[in-house]
Design a protein around this motif. Sequence first.
Motif, short mmCIF file in Angstrom:
data_model
loop_
_atom_site.label_atom_id
_atom_site.label_comp_id
_atom_site.label_asym_id
_atom_site.label_seq_id
_atom_site.Cartn_x
_atom_site.Cartn_y
_atom_site.Cartn_z
N ALA A 64 0.82 -1.21 0.00
CA ALA A 64 0.00 0.00 0.00
C ALA A 64 0.86 1.26 0.00
O ALA A 64 0.38 2.34 -0.36
N SER A 65 2.12 1.15 0.41
CA SER A 65 3.00 2.32 0.50
C SER A 65 3.86 2.53 -0.74
O SER A 65 4.49 3.59 -0.89
N LYS A 66 3.92 1.53 -1.59
CA LYS A 66 4.83 1.59 -2.75
C LYS A 66 4.62 2.86 -3.57
O LYS A 66 5.55 3.62 -3.84
N GLN A 67 3.36 3.10 -3.92
CA GLN A 67 3.05 4.25 -4.76
C GLN A 67 3.39 5.58 -4.07
O GLN A 67 3.95 6.49 -4.69
N ILE A 68 3.05 5.66 -2.79
CA ILE A 68 3.33 6.89 -2.03
C ILE A 68 4.83 7.16 -2.01
O ILE A 68 5.27 8.28 -2.26
N ILE A 69 5.61 6.12 -1.71
CA ILE A 69 7.06 6.32 -1.61
C ILE A 69 7.63 6.72 -2.97
O ILE A 69 8.45 7.64 -3.07
N GLU A 70 7.17 6.06 -4.02
CA GLU A 70 7.71 6.38 -5.35
C GLU A 70 7.38 7.81 -5.73
O GLU A 70 8.22 8.54 -6.25
N GLN A 71 6.15 8.22 -5.46
CA GLN A 71 5.76 9.57 -5.87
C GLN A 71 6.48 10.65 -5.08
O GLN A 71 6.84 11.68 -5.61
N LEU A 72 6.67 10.40 -3.78
CA LEU A 72 7.31 11.43 -2.95
C LEU A 72 8.84 11.43 -3.10
O LEU A 72 9.46 12.48 -3.07
N SER A 73 9.43 10.25 -3.23
CA SER A 73 10.90 10.18 -3.20
C SER A 73 11.51 10.03 -4.59
O SER A 73 12.72 10.21 -4.75
N GLN A 74 10.69 9.63 -5.57
CA GLN A 74 11.20 9.35 -6.92
C GLN A 74 12.27 8.25 -6.91
O GLN A 74 13.17 8.23 -7.75
N ILE A 75 12.16 7.33 -5.97
CA ILE A 75 13.01 6.13 -5.98
C ILE A 75 12.09 4.94 -6.23
O ILE A 75 11.04 4.83 -5.58
#
Length: 359
Positions: A64-75
């Motif tokens: 559930a956090s994958k998308q959030i982390i990718e969008q905020l951190s660009q990693i």
Amino acid sequence: EKGTYPYYMLKEIDEQPATMRRIISEYTDETGAVAVDQELLTSLLASDRIYIIACGTSYHAGLASKQIIEQLSQIPVEAHLSSEFGYNMPLLSQKPFFIFLSQSGETADSRQVLVKTSEMGYPSLTITNVAGSTLSREATYTMLLHAGPEIAVASTKAYTAQIAVLTVLAKAVGEAKDVLSAKSFDLPMELGIAANAMDVMINEKELISQLAIDYLSTTRNAFYIGRSEDYYVSMEAALKLKEISYIQAEGFAAGELKHGTIALVEDGTPVIGIITEAVTAPHTRGNLREVESRGAHTLVIVSEELSKEGDQIILPVVHQFLRPLVSVIPGQLIAYFATLERGYDVDKPRNLAKSVTVE
Ligand code: M6R
């Protein structure tokens, strides 16, 4: 102590908004800015891919956090099941960073991966509820969930706390990298709004208990369906339901159901749709109509702005990154009330222990 609560699980569901508020205060400085360990941040900034390793509910929090982390951190982020990853390791990126999600910090499946990745020389972070736990001691860095002890076998507040702490981390990384979506995301404010929305859902116990009775008192099986984030939350809602009520439940990608599994839908089969995303909402609704025409007893959990007449559970609107924090709560409560109705011990389901210390 569970005080006036009949079960720890209900107490822990209720504690989620307070946990969100505690996470805000633990991870912001005097100026209100998000603050995480500087060395951890430096290590993450040097990485080219994040691997989240976890089991059960913690794995679902990772998804559930994958998308959030990718969008905020660009990693780029990958979430993996510990028991699979250790013995079937994919080709890794040049500079991997490992995040171990574990409420207890004692899960053997996760530890075997940490032992391997540490031997390979890779940096790691354990996000856990238990300071001094094995996974915390053995990883390079630790972040705490600050959720307070979780006693019920069915994990609830750890799930939402894991998503919130990962969001804090991703926001800090994104800010350090000057990522626009991170800079413009007012995390303390948005998490505060999400905490209030969680309170609203928690106050819907009467409605949700009635729906659990209507839909789940005698059924043998049930489905949760959703797309993208709603799919991941469906997986978690289904795990909650199966582990304590013993109803065979599956969280399914809404669009995939018709590729085989729809054969299981018969007259009265409960199918619960989670809908929080505008682009996929019409598709998931279409999938609900497909199963209805085959006799399914459908129930909709939907964000207020996407709701229609006849929808049963309405979620208050929150920032798009934080929707899983709110949309999971009806699933937790449905599992709780279905289990009560069926007469089982909510806190101590059969065949399960709170932490799984064998591989
Ligand atoms: O302590 P952990 O977070 O490492 O535990 C992982 C799973 O065993 C745990 O989440 C389990 O799936 C729960 N019983 C689910 O409610």
